[in-house]
Design an enzyme around this catalytic site. Structure first.
Site, PDB file in Angstrom:
ATOM      1  N   ALA A  25      48.237   1.486  40.821  1.00  0.00           N
ATOM      2  CA  ALA A  25      48.145   1.671  42.362  1.00  0.00           C
ATOM      3  C   ALA A  25      49.470   0.989  43.023  1.00  0.00           C
ATOM      4  O   ALA A  25      50.037   1.356  43.977  1.00  0.00           O
ATOM      5  CB  ALA A  25      46.867   1.379  43.060  1.00  0.00           C
TER       6      ALA A  25
ATOM      7  N   HIS B 239      52.423   3.669  31.233  1.00  0.00           N
ATOM      8  CA  HIS B 239      51.555   4.458  31.445  1.00  0.00           C
ATOM      9  C   HIS B 239      52.247   5.567  31.878  1.00  0.00           C
ATOM     10  O   HIS B 239      53.159   5.723  32.583  1.00  0.00           O
ATOM     11  CB  HIS B 239      50.617   3.877  32.414  1.00  0.00           C
ATOM     12  CG  HIS B 239      49.196   4.428  32.298  1.00  0.00           C
ATOM     13  ND1 HIS B 239      48.576   5.275  31.375  1.00  0.00           N
ATOM     14  CD2 HIS B 239      48.040   4.252  33.048  1.00  0.00           C
ATOM     15  CE1 HIS B 239      47.295   5.670  31.729  1.00  0.00           C
ATOM     16  NE2 HIS B 239      47.187   5.155  32.618  1.00  0.00           N
TER      17      HIS B 239
ATOM     18  N   GLY C  20      47.343  -6.329  26.931  1.00  0.00           N
ATOM     19  CA  GLY C  20      48.273  -7.345  26.993  1.00  0.00           C
ATOM     20  C   GLY C  20      48.170  -8.421  26.344  1.00  0.00           C
ATOM     21  O   GLY C  20      48.975  -9.104  25.447  1.00  0.00           O
TER      22      GLY C  20
ATOM     23  N   ASP D 180      44.885   8.143  27.242  1.00  0.00           N
ATOM     24  CA  ASP D 180      44.545   6.660  27.607  1.00  0.00           C
ATOM     25  C   ASP D 180      43.460   6.775  28.853  1.00  0.00           C
ATOM     26  O   ASP D 180      42.370   5.950  28.432  1.00  0.00           O
ATOM     27  CB  ASP D 180      45.899   6.115  28.236  1.00  0.00           C
ATOM     28  CG  ASP D 180      45.622   4.560  28.474  1.00  0.00           C
ATOM     29  OD1 ASP D 180      45.890   3.968  27.521  1.00  0.00           O
ATOM     30  OD2 ASP D 180      45.344   4.063  29.483  1.00  0.00           O
TER      31      ASP D 180
ATOM     32  N   GLU E  70      39.869   4.715  27.516  1.00  0.00           N
ATOM     33  CA  GLU E  70      39.259   3.500  28.316  1.00  0.00           C
ATOM     34  C   GLU E  70      37.817   3.831  28.970  1.00  0.00           C
ATOM     35  O   GLU E  70      36.981   2.995  29.098  1.00  0.00           O
ATOM     36  CB  GLU E  70      40.174   2.917  29.325  1.00  0.00           C
ATOM     37  CG  GLU E  70      40.673   3.557  30.590  1.00  0.00           C
ATOM     38  CD  GLU E  70      41.956   3.425  31.232  1.00  0.00           C
ATOM     39  OE1 GLU E  70      42.871   2.681  30.432  1.00  0.00           O
ATOM     40  OE2 GLU E  70      42.250   4.000  32.238  1.00  0.00           O
TER      41      GLU E  70
ATOM     42  N   GLU F  94      25.957  -8.453  16.191  1.00  0.00           N
ATOM     43  CA  GLU F  94      26.196  -8.042  14.615  1.00  0.00           C
ATOM     44  C   GLU F  94      27.306  -7.130  14.881  1.00  0.00           C
ATOM     45  O   GLU F  94      28.120  -6.898  13.689  1.00  0.00           O
ATOM     46  CB  GLU F  94      25.051  -7.469  14.207  1.00  0.00           C
ATOM     47  CG  GLU F  94      25.137  -6.852  12.789  1.00  0.00           C
ATOM     48  CD  GLU F  94      24.117  -6.374  12.131  1.00  0.00           C
ATOM     49  OE1 GLU F  94      22.955  -6.789  12.434  1.00  0.00           O
ATOM     50  OE2 GLU F  94      24.100  -5.455  11.163  1.00  0.00           O
TER      51      GLU F  94
ATOM     52  N   SER G 231      22.889  -1.682   3.462  1.00  0.00           N
ATOM     53  CA  SER G 231      21.812  -1.440   2.681  1.00  0.00           C
ATOM     54  C   SER G 231      21.690   0.157   2.403  1.00  0.00           C
ATOM     55  O   SER G 231      22.275   0.778   3.278  1.00  0.00           O
ATOM     56  CB  SER G 231      20.575  -1.933   3.171  1.00  0.00           C
ATOM     57  OG  SER G 231      20.041  -1.427   4.146  1.00  0.00           O
TER      58      SER G 231
HETATM   59  N1  NAD Z   1      46.195  -4.130  31.099  1.00  0.00           N
HETATM   60  C1  NAD Z   1      46.718  -3.699  29.807  1.00  0.00           C
HETATM   61  O1  NAD Z   1      46.679  -4.535  28.876  1.00  0.00           O
HETATM   62  C2  NAD Z   1      47.495  -2.478  29.789  1.00  0.00           C
HETATM   63  C3  NAD Z   1      47.609  -1.712  28.763  1.00  0.00           C
HETATM   64  C4  NAD Z   1      48.503  -0.807  28.485  1.00  0.00           C
HETATM   65  C5  NAD Z   1      48.942  -0.153  29.630  1.00  0.00           C
HETATM   66  N2  NAD Z   1      48.892  -0.819  30.719  1.00  0.00           N
HETATM   67  C6  NAD Z   1      49.299  -0.509  32.048  1.00  0.00           C
HETATM   68  O2  NAD Z   1      50.612  -1.370  32.512  1.00  0.00           O
HETATM   69  C7  NAD Z   1      50.926  -1.357  33.758  1.00  0.00           C
HETATM   70  C8  NAD Z   1      50.547  -2.743  34.121  1.00  0.00           C
HETATM   71  O3  NAD Z   1      48.991  -2.832  34.181  1.00  0.00           O
HETATM   72  P1  NAD Z   1      48.475  -4.260  34.127  1.00  0.00           P
HETATM   73  O4  NAD Z   1      46.950  -4.311  33.824  1.00  0.00           O
HETATM   74  O5  NAD Z   1      49.158  -5.455  33.652  1.00  0.00           O
HETATM   75  O6  NAD Z   1      48.498  -4.647  35.942  1.00  0.00           O
HETATM   76  P2  NAD Z   1      47.538  -5.430  36.691  1.00  0.00           P
HETATM   77  O7  NAD Z   1      46.516  -4.865  37.334  1.00  0.00           O
HETATM   78  O8  NAD Z   1      47.323  -6.710  35.850  1.00  0.00           O
HETATM   79  O9  NAD Z   1      48.882  -5.759  37.850  1.00  0.00           O
HETATM   80  C9  NAD Z   1      50.096  -6.216  37.422  1.00  0.00           C
HETATM   81  C10 NAD Z   1      50.973  -7.087  38.568  1.00  0.00           C
HETATM   82  O10 NAD Z   1      50.947  -6.086  39.848  1.00  0.00           O
HETATM   83  C11 NAD Z   1      50.970  -6.946  41.037  1.00  0.00           C
HETATM   84  N3  NAD Z   1      50.737  -6.026  42.147  1.00  0.00           N
HETATM   85  C12 NAD Z   1      49.693  -5.184  42.299  1.00  0.00           C
HETATM   86  N4  NAD Z   1      49.861  -4.667  43.582  1.00  0.00           N
HETATM   87  C13 NAD Z   1      51.036  -4.948  44.138  1.00  0.00           C
HETATM   88  C14 NAD Z   1      51.813  -4.874  45.137  1.00  0.00           C
HETATM   89  N5  NAD Z   1      51.310  -3.730  46.072  1.00  0.00           N
HETATM   90  N6  NAD Z   1      53.029  -5.245  45.322  1.00  0.00           N
HETATM   91  C15 NAD Z   1      53.840  -6.075  44.529  1.00  0.00           C
HETATM   92  N7  NAD Z   1      52.837  -6.456  43.397  1.00  0.00           N
HETATM   93  C16 NAD Z   1      51.711  -6.170  42.852  1.00  0.00           C
HETATM   94  C17 NAD Z   1      50.114  -7.807  40.657  1.00  0.00           C
HETATM   95  O11 NAD Z   1      50.166  -8.948  41.346  1.00  0.00           O
HETATM   96  C18 NAD Z   1      50.157  -8.210  39.213  1.00  0.00           C
HETATM   97  O12 NAD Z   1      51.251  -9.228  38.960  1.00  0.00           O
HETATM   98  C19 NAD Z   1      50.025  -0.249  34.104  1.00  0.00           C
HETATM   99  O13 NAD Z   1      50.691   1.136  34.327  1.00  0.00           O
HETATM  100  C20 NAD Z   1      48.722  -0.043  33.119  1.00  0.00           C
HETATM  101  O14 NAD Z   1      48.166   1.182  33.230  1.00  0.00           O
HETATM  102  C21 NAD Z   1      48.228  -1.954  30.947  1.00  0.00           C
HETATM  103  C1  XAI Z   2      43.879  -1.888  27.366  1.00  0.00           C
HETATM  104  C2  XAI Z   2      43.680  -0.432  27.692  1.00  0.00           C
HETATM  105  C3  XAI Z   2      42.360  -0.105  28.040  1.00  0.00           C
HETATM  106  O1  XAI Z   2      44.037   0.204  26.320  1.00  0.00           O
HETATM  107  C4  XAI Z   2      44.594   0.152  28.636  1.00  0.00           C
HETATM  108  O2  XAI Z   2      44.656   1.466  28.719  1.00  0.00           O
HETATM  109  C5  XAI Z   2      44.382  -0.278  30.165  1.00  0.00           C
HETATM  110  O3  XAI Z   2      44.620   0.612  30.965  1.00  0.00           O
HETATM  111  O4  XAI Z   2      44.151  -1.645  30.604  1.00  0.00           O
HETATM  112 MG    MG Z   3      44.813   2.566  30.613  1.00  0.00          MG
HETATM  113 MG    MG Z   4      45.147   1.867  26.871  1.00  0.00          MG
END
Ligand code: NAD
Ligand code: XAI
Ligand code: MG
Ligand code: MG
Length: 348
Positions: A101, A124, A153, A208, A212, A248, A270
């Site tokens: 968002a 994503h 992450g 994805d 989730e 478990e 078992s």
């Molecule tokens: N969380 C995960 O482990 C994960 C895994 C795979 C893919 N993704 C993808 O990676 C991307 C980042 O996900 P995330 O979970 O790290 O994001 P997050 O929700 O942790 O946010 C990341 C950053 O965005 C900043 N932010 C939010 N709104 C903002 C705005 N309006 N202006 C400026 N900064 C703003 C927040 O301060 C934060 O530093 C997404 O596309 C997500 O779908 C995330």
């Molecule tokens: C870590 C996940 C669930 O795989 C990712 O898709 C996310 O949106 O945080």
């Molecule tokens: Mg996701």
């Molecule tokens: Mg994922």
């Protein structure tokens, strides 16, 4: 690309053997990778890139908790840590790792700095796939690429530090420079992936969002809760219900699945358990398959994306999410879990 047989289906994938880190470093040697956002994926990817010898900077809002976290992680203001706009200007590869968002709000700024030949990188397929909802339509003269680690992450970083790696998908939406494939594969290796499999932005976002909401997060809580409540309603103690439902699973049986598959986990239980599990996997499959079909349709109809944009674009979205997480935390099952974790030998 290496041809690997996955259960009878051949796929071409990229392994670390055929695309070693030294090759990734070579491909990325003239680039400045700007990681925009320092939430969950930002730190994992940025720190792994840095430790892998890639020239990386972080872009983050100043005066925020995550700016302070970036400083605590060793990023230096004015040298490797900048305000978002300055990082966009300095970077040749912009890793758009704001929340999905948040990317909508920052897009007009990012777009200004996407000069010809740069690359726009996502983890994503959300922003590009739902362009009618997000407005994210990159200019034609930049590469648009994706590396999506299949996990948090936090795990990406932890596994990297342990010398392991999460698998990631990769995709190319636009190859403006003729270098998009090299760039995306090099980045996939350098952020600490295990092996890389190819997808497209649409398939990445639909799988994805399903995963989730399904087995990874939504379904697992639903099924844990259902079993826990049935045990409790029939007079079992919290200790018995939690251990038999969650502890478990996570401490004993899921690691066995991770190591050698479901049949091997079954074989280490078992014959009584094996007989029962083989009999009951059918009814659970029948009960949940329609729910997964409904979920997948809700994803591909764009309903899940719309809900996520609507709620996570509200100014107080974090407070609301935190309140719902708190409800989970305060439920008897997860309070019991807290007590159980404290009693683990390594914690006492
Ligand atoms: N969380 C995960 O482990 C994960 C895994 C795979 C893919 N993704 C993808 O990676 C991307 C980042 O996900 P995330 O979970 O790290 O994001 P997050 O929700 O942790 O946010 C990341 C950053 O965005 C900043 N932010 C939010 N709104 C903002 C705005 N309006 N202006 C400026 N900064 C703003 C927040 O301060 C934060 O530093 C997404 O596309 C997500 O779908 C995330
Ligand atoms: C870590 C996940 C669930 O795989 C990712 O898709 C996310 O949106 O945080
Ligand atoms: Mg996701
Ligand atoms: Mg994922």
């Amino acid at each position: 690309m290496a041809k690997i047989n996955f259960g009878g289906v051949e796929e071409e994938v990229v392994t670390r053997e055929e695309f070693p880190l030294s090759k990734a470093q070579e491909v990325l040697k003239g680039e400045t990778v700007a990681v925009l956002g320092y939430g969950v994926q930002g730190p994992g990817q940025a720190l792994n890139l840095k430790d892998n010898g890639i020239n990386v900077i972080v872009g983050q809002r100043k005066d925020s908790k995550t700016w302070d976290k970036a400083v605590a992680d060793g990023w230096v203001p004015g040298e490797t840590l900048f305000e978002l706009e300055e990082a966009c200007e300095r970077g040749t590869i912009l890793q758009f790792l704001l929340s999905d968002a948040g990317q909508i709000a920052l897009w007009p700024t990012v777009k200004k700095y996407l000069t010809p030949g740069k690359a726009l990188y996502f983890s994503h397929g959300f922003g590009v796939t739902y362009k009618e909802k997000t407005g994210i339509i990159p200019p034609a003269d930049v590469d648009v690429i994706l590396v999506a680690p299949k996990g948090s992450g936090t795990s990406l970083r932890r596994l990297f530090v342990e010398g392991k790696g999460l698998n990631s998908s990769f995709a190319i939406h636009q190859d403006a420079t003729g270098k998009a494939k090299d760039r995306v594969v090099a980045l996939g290796i350098a952020v600490g992936s295990g092996y890389l499999f190819e997808t497209d932005f649409y398939k990445e976002v639909s799988s994805d969002l399903t995963g989730e909401r399904g087995t990874l997060m939504g379904a697992i809580q639903g099924i844990f809760r259902a079993q826990y409540e049935v045990l409790r309603a029939n007079g079992h103690s919290p200790s018995e219900a939690f251990n038999e439902t969650v502890e478990e699973a996570t401490q004993s049986l899921y690691p066995l699945i991770a190591e050698n598959g479901m049949d091997w986990m079954y074989a280490n239980c078992s014959t009584t358990a094996q007989r029962g599990a083989l009999d009951w996997m059918g009814p659970f499959y029948e009960a949940t398959k329609p729910v997964f079909e409904k979920l997948y349709k809700s994803v591909t109809d764009g309903i899940e994306a719309q809900k996520s944009i609507d709620s996570n674009s509200q100014p107080d979205y974090r407070v609301k999410l935190e309140a719902e997480l708190k409800e989970l935390e305060e439920s008897e099952m997860w309070q019991a879990g807290k007590a159980v974790r404290k009693l683990r030998p390594e914690n006492s």
